[in-house]
Design an enzyme around this catalytic site. Sequence first.
Site, mmCIF file in Angstrom:
data_model
loop_
_atom_site.group_PDB
_atom_site.id
_atom_site.type_symbol
_atom_site.label_atom_id
_atom_site.label_comp_id
_atom_site.label_asym_id
_atom_site.label_seq_id
_atom_site.Cartn_x
_atom_site.Cartn_y
_atom_site.Cartn_z
ATOM 1 N N ASP B 11 69.478 32.627 51.257
ATOM 2 C CA ASP B 11 68.381 32.866 52.214
ATOM 3 C C ASP B 11 67.729 31.858 52.748
ATOM 4 O OD1 ASP B 11 69.273 35.512 52.032
ATOM 5 O OD2 ASP B 11 67.270 36.276 50.992
ATOM 6 N N ASP B 130 71.868 46.569 55.883
ATOM 7 C CA ASP B 130 70.700 46.838 54.988
ATOM 8 C C ASP B 130 70.376 48.623 55.079
ATOM 9 O OD1 ASP B 130 70.542 44.307 54.478
ATOM 10 O OD2 ASP B 130 69.016 43.961 56.406
#
Lengths: 196, 256
Positions: B11, B130
């Site tokens: 990330d 997600d």
Amino acid sequence: MSVVLVDAGGTNIGSVRYALQRLGVDAALTSDAASIRAADKVILPGVGAASPGMARLRELGLVDLLRSLTQPVLGVCLGMQLLCKHSEEGDTECLGLIPASVRRFAEAPGLRIPHMGWNRLVAQQSHPLLAGLSADDQAYFVHSYAVPVGDYSLATTDYGGEFSAVIARDNFHGMQFHPERSAAVGAKLLKNFLEL
Amino acid sequence: MLSRRIIPCLDVRDGKVVKGVRFRDHVVMGEIVELALRYRDEGADELVFYDITASPEGRSVDRAWVERVARVIDIPFCVAGGIRSVDDARAVLHAGADKISVNSPALERPGLIDELAAAFGVQCVVVGIDSLRDADGEWRVRQYTGDPTKTQALSRQTLRWMVEAQQRGAGEIVLNCMGSDGVRHGYDLEQLSAARAVCHVPLIASGGAGAAEHFRDAFAQADVDGALAASVFHSGLIAIPELKHYLHGQDVAVRL
């Protein structure tokens, strides 16, 4: 040694160029016929679909030139498929340098398409392009169409059946996987091509 | 036989690799290129970089680090974060990424998936999802998860969206099960198995890895093509070479 990358609009050109740089070769990116003809080695990369790939080569006026080359030529992924006679993808007539028709992977239960990931290369013939290849070596593939096995197949891979992973006829060579993204195995095979 | 892929996820926030727990409270884990090289050397099969703040901030990925990574890395990598158009995607692919992953922008405008597939081929197009189970037992999609203050719950059901994304041209799906993310209790096998049943392109599990057995279970039980993890790799809790030897011993096809 001069190596050129044919700029036919594929998006992996940068990656192939960097891979060659890691081997100490600075390849020029070009669509200029004279530069391609004069090069010691010619690489035809390519990611995308067969029909726009061939359209781009025609627009650039490179079809007959590529057919006439006598130095070692390497097609990578789509570039390899364009060396063949025909592709089912968009019913496309290709360069016709390797007597094969590119076919879509047949649908089968549990067989995910695209074929994406690392898979084993199995040598079928002894050839300098495969020098140093070991039985456990894997390469990174991303494709939905493949070249069937024929007498031009130097190495095959199994995904719901065997297909051609590395092909060659005369001075024309192809790799269905991405040597530029196949770690040490890919670097070894690219180096072999540079040494042909 | 095709190997199952082990995929460290990096990330990226403000040019550094970060990691949060349940998508919150990010801490800096290291430099992008340094971590990318470390994972390459350890035998990672692929890398995913999420520019986690790009989408909530309405900007596209910073291409400079994509090019830096592409120069040194010789395994495939995918870039995600704020890719809203064919032009955004082209820039990232030309910088050297092998695939681009879209999430929030595809939820806003699903036609983006069609456009990307038409421009670059399905093999370049990853759709990230997600997903969180709601109180009624249904899995639904979340948007803008990179920034907790901007995360939105949508009425879209996860499995329906997964089917639509494939019809539109997704060549791979990364399913991030938010309920298990960052807590290391294992991948959400129930949700992944449900996803596998409707997913006919490669499926990547994300969220929950805490032990080598979790990877085995995701491959053996949910039949995923790849398993993505972040903190267990960044922290050194799981070393990729040991993980792969363990999986090999468990009859999971891997690249050693």
